[in-house]
Design a protein around this motif. Structure first.
Motif, PDB file in Angstrom:
ATOM      1  N   ASP A  52       2.685  14.528  30.086  1.00 38.81           N
ATOM      2  CA  ASP A  52       1.084  13.767  29.605  1.00 38.81           C
ATOM      3  C   ASP A  52       2.163  13.749  28.028  1.00 38.81           C
ATOM      4  OD1 ASP A  52      -1.106  14.218  28.831  1.00 38.81           O
ATOM      5  OD2 ASP A  52      -1.916  15.600  29.141  1.00 38.81           O
ATOM      6  N   SER A  53       1.074  12.849  27.668  1.00 44.82           N
ATOM      7  CA  SER A  53       1.170  13.005  26.584  1.00 44.82           C
ATOM      8  C   SER A  53       0.440  12.867  25.267  1.00 44.82           C
ATOM      9  CB  SER A  53       1.247  10.726  26.578  1.00 44.82           C
ATOM     10  OG  SER A  53       0.374  10.234  26.278  1.00 44.82           O
ATOM     11  N   ARG A  54      -0.676  13.581  25.658  1.00 47.56           N
ATOM     12  CA  ARG A  54      -1.700  14.362  24.701  1.00 47.56           C
ATOM     13  C   ARG A  54      -1.182  15.850  24.029  1.00 47.56           C
ATOM     14  NH1 ARG A  54      -6.278  14.327  29.038  1.00 47.56           N
ATOM     15  NH2 ARG A  54      -4.669  15.432  30.082  1.00 47.56           N
ATOM     16  N   TYR A  55      -1.435  16.380  23.042  1.00 50.10           N
ATOM     17  CA  TYR A  55      -0.715  17.561  22.547  1.00 50.10           C
ATOM     18  C   TYR A  55      -2.076  18.712  23.526  1.00 50.10           C
ATOM     19  CZ  TYR A  55       2.411  14.709  19.112  1.00 50.10           C
ATOM     20  OH  TYR A  55       3.658  14.772  19.029  1.00 50.10           O
ATOM     21  N   SER A  56      -0.933  19.902  23.133  1.00 55.12           N
ATOM     22  CA  SER A  56      -2.103  20.876  23.483  1.00 55.12           C
ATOM     23  C   SER A  56      -1.488  22.139  22.157  1.00 55.12           C
ATOM     24  CB  SER A  56      -1.936  20.879  24.753  1.00 55.12           C
ATOM     25  OG  SER A  56      -1.053  21.206  25.286  1.00 55.12           O
ATOM     26  N   GLY A  57      -1.913  23.131  22.256  1.00 58.11           N
ATOM     27  CA  GLY A  57      -2.127  23.898  21.475  1.00 58.11           C
ATOM     28  C   GLY A  57      -2.339  25.577  21.942  1.00 58.11           C
ATOM     29  N   ARG A  58      -1.127  26.348  21.875  1.00 57.13           N
ATOM     30  CA  ARG A  58      -2.233  28.151  22.122  1.00 57.13           C
ATOM     31  C   ARG A  58      -2.957  28.626  20.902  1.00 57.13           C
ATOM     32  NH1 ARG A  58       0.097  28.786  26.832  1.00 57.13           N
ATOM     33  NH2 ARG A  58       2.049  27.859  27.238  1.00 57.13           N
ATOM     34  N   PHE A  59      -4.285  29.240  21.305  1.00 62.33           N
ATOM     35  CA  PHE A  59      -4.766  29.697  20.313  1.00 62.33           C
ATOM     36  C   PHE A  59      -5.450  30.630  20.724  1.00 62.33           C
ATOM     37  CE2 PHE A  59      -5.377  24.459  20.401  1.00 62.33           C
ATOM     38  CZ  PHE A  59      -5.169  24.807  18.826  1.00 62.33           C
ATOM     39  N   GLY A 224      -7.885  13.094  23.079  1.00 63.90           N
ATOM     40  CA  GLY A 224      -7.884  13.745  24.682  1.00 63.90           C
ATOM     41  C   GLY A 224      -7.761  12.043  25.341  1.00 63.90           C
ATOM     42  N   ALA A 225      -7.429  10.977  24.943  1.00 66.77           N
ATOM     43  CA  ALA A 225      -7.072  10.278  26.477  1.00 66.77           C
ATOM     44  C   ALA A 225      -5.524   9.444  25.991  1.00 66.77           C
ATOM     45  CB  ALA A 225      -8.401   8.483  25.438  1.00 66.77           C
ATOM     46  N   GLN A 278      -1.708  -3.455  22.126  1.00 63.88           N
ATOM     47  CA  GLN A 278      -1.738  -3.462  23.745  1.00 63.88           C
ATOM     48  C   GLN A 278      -3.178  -2.579  24.228  1.00 63.88           C
ATOM     49  OE1 GLN A 278       2.370  -2.873  25.279  1.00 63.88           O
ATOM     50  NE2 GLN A 278       2.336  -5.097  25.053  1.00 63.88           N
ATOM     51  N   VAL A 279      -3.884  -2.728  25.553  1.00 68.39           N
ATOM     52  CA  VAL A 279      -4.833  -1.902  25.731  1.00 68.39           C
ATOM     53  C   VAL A 279      -5.357  -2.209  27.287  1.00 68.39           C
ATOM     54  CG1 VAL A 279      -6.007  -2.379  23.527  1.00 68.39           C
ATOM     55  CG2 VAL A 279      -6.506  -4.003  25.890  1.00 68.39           C
ATOM     56  N   ALA A 280      -5.647  -0.763  27.308  1.00 74.15           N
ATOM     57  CA  ALA A 280      -6.000  -1.292  28.892  1.00 74.15           C
ATOM     58  C   ALA A 280      -7.581  -1.816  29.128  1.00 74.15           C
ATOM     59  CB  ALA A 280      -5.985   0.330  29.450  1.00 74.15           C
ATOM     60  N   ILE A 302     -11.775   2.896  23.366  1.00 71.56           N
ATOM     61  CA  ILE A 302     -11.182   4.020  22.876  1.00 71.56           C
ATOM     62  C   ILE A 302      -9.824   3.669  22.218  1.00 71.56           C
ATOM     63  CG2 ILE A 302     -11.098   6.562  23.446  1.00 71.56           C
ATOM     64  CD1 ILE A 302     -13.412   5.442  26.083  1.00 71.56           C
ATOM     65  N   ILE A 303      -9.812   4.516  20.995  1.00 72.02           N
ATOM     66  CA  ILE A 303      -8.607   4.519  20.288  1.00 72.02           C
ATOM     67  C   ILE A 303      -7.403   5.911  21.514  1.00 72.02           C
ATOM     68  CG2 ILE A 303      -7.379   5.695  18.797  1.00 72.02           C
ATOM     69  CD1 ILE A 303      -7.854   2.233  18.710  1.00 72.02           C
ATOM     70  N   GLY A 304      -6.359   5.623  21.506  1.00 69.22           N
ATOM     71  CA  GLY A 304      -6.045   6.885  22.770  1.00 69.22           C
ATOM     72  C   GLY A 304      -4.818   6.863  21.440  1.00 69.22           C
ATOM     73  N   MET A 305      -3.991   8.314  22.520  1.00 74.59           N
ATOM     74  CA  MET A 305      -2.956   8.271  21.969  1.00 74.59           C
ATOM     75  C   MET A 305      -2.116   7.835  21.297  1.00 74.59           C
ATOM     76  SD  MET A 305      -2.844  12.000  21.256  1.00 74.59           S
ATOM     77  CE  MET A 305      -1.016  12.241  20.833  1.00 74.59           C
ATOM     78  N   ASP A 306      -1.419   6.550  23.084  1.00 76.68           N
ATOM     79  CA  ASP A 306      -1.078   5.657  22.491  1.00 76.68           C
ATOM     80  C   ASP A 306      -0.615   4.575  20.637  1.00 76.68           C
ATOM     81  OD1 ASP A 306      -2.931   3.886  22.786  1.00 76.68           O
ATOM     82  OD2 ASP A 306      -2.439   3.027  24.062  1.00 76.68           O
TER      83      ASP A 306
END
Length: 333
Positions: A52-59, A224-225, A278-280, A302-306
């Motif tokens: 997964d190329s998206r970020y997550s964290g501990r909360f 989140g994309a 580059q876009v999908a 939508i502007i995503g993580m890439d």
């Protein structure tokens, strides 16, 4: 094998969430980090799950550790229903919220009050959207929930896509005194350029503008994309060539859609020129009905993580600013 990419969008709900296994990003400090530290901000390390190329964290929710996806494309902060009730959060049965995934499926959630902790900061009472149970695999299934714009703005957090950190105002920060936290405001030294985030009608500010061949393009900024997606409707209108692919996207309600690919040249974001963008490409009818700019024109994508990672973006939702480009690097190849 076809490639499946996750697409989370605003006002989408997460469901059947599981704890994630993550590793640190391991990136060093730079001019931006030093500037934020000088402003009294403190970093909270973010991670990426495997694949997964998206970020997550501990909360923390009511003192219990949770793993949240960082999702600027979501207005609300969602929490798995079963986890919420196990943490002592009671759903307000008289209040129900109907949201839709990026591809259109409606999801009904309930609201519950609890305490949200990030680093040394705790927001209470905080309203969580309690995601209903589902057997569907969604864009947020591997997480306990998602941290949306309400939380990011409420604690004046800055999402640093360059270093993989969530910056939170510490006790020394000028905007975290007198018993509350205020927006930091636009500051120098945090990016090559700063772009104003605009509101999408009655929704929070998360739209950013660009220009391509003299035409205005408006985008939803969505951490989140995984990928940047351009509406097929816009691609057709502008006469941009798209190439079919075997890739698919999956949204936060579990729906999937096939995508094509396209390349735009010399796309201008403020002072930053992206030579190859580059876009999908897929239909975004639901997004375009929901998100419109101040003139009422539907968004173009939508502007995503890439793109956000490649452009070294820093998102300050509370201040309505998206910084792009490294302060020490004047351009983007």
């Amino acid at each position: 094998m076809p490639r499946v990419l996750r697409l989370a969008s605003a006002i989408v709900a997460a469901a059947l969430l599981t704890q994630c296994t993550m590793g640190p990003t391991g990136r060093g400090e730079g001019p931006r980090a030093k500037r934020l530290a000088a402003l009294g901000y403190e970093p909270l390390e973010l991670q990426k799950s495997s694949g997964d190329s998206r970020y997550s964290g501990r909360f923390r929710v009511n003192g219990q550790e949770v793993c949240f996806l960082i999702d600027s494309g979501a207005n609300s902060t969602d929490l798995d229903y079963k986890l919420a009730t196990s943490f002592g959060i009671r759903p307000e049965k008289a209040v129900k919220v109907i949201s839709r995934g990026a591809l259109g499926r409606p999801v009904t959630s309930q609201v519950g009050l609890g305490a949200l902790g990030a680093g040394h900061v705790t927001a209470a009472p905080f309203a969580f959207m309690l995601a209903p149970p589902t057997e569907r695999h969604t864009a947020t299934s591997r997480y306990d929930g998602q941290m949306g714009l309400d939380a990011l703005s409420g604690i004046a957090a800055l999402v640093d896509l360059q270093s993989g950190k969530l910056w939170i105002p510490g006790p020394r920060a000028a905007n975290a005194r007198q018993g509350g936290i205020q927006a930091l405001g636009r500051r120098e030294g945090l990016g090559f350029d700063s772009l104003r985030l605009e509101s999408a009608g009655r929704l929070p500010p998360l739209l950013v503008n660009s220009r391509h061949n003299g035409k205005l393009l408006t985008w939803v900024v969505d951490t989140g994309a995984e990928v940047t997606v351009m509406a097929a409707e816009t691609v057709k209108r502008l006469g941009i060539a798209a190439t079919p692919s075997r890739s698919k996207i999956i949204d936060a309600s579990g729906d999937r859609a096939s995508v094509s690919t396209a390349t735009l040249y010399d796309v201008v974001f403020g002072q930053l020129v992206v030579s190859e963008f580059q876009v999908a490409v897929t239909s975004l009818k639901t997004i375009r009905r929901t998100f419109r700019d101040r003139s009422g024109r539907p968004v173009d994508g939508i502007i995503g993580m890439d793109f956000l990672e490649e452009s070294s973006a820093l998102l300050d939702a509370a201040s309505k600013v998206l910084y792009i480009g490294n302060p020490s690097r004047p351009g983007l190849d």
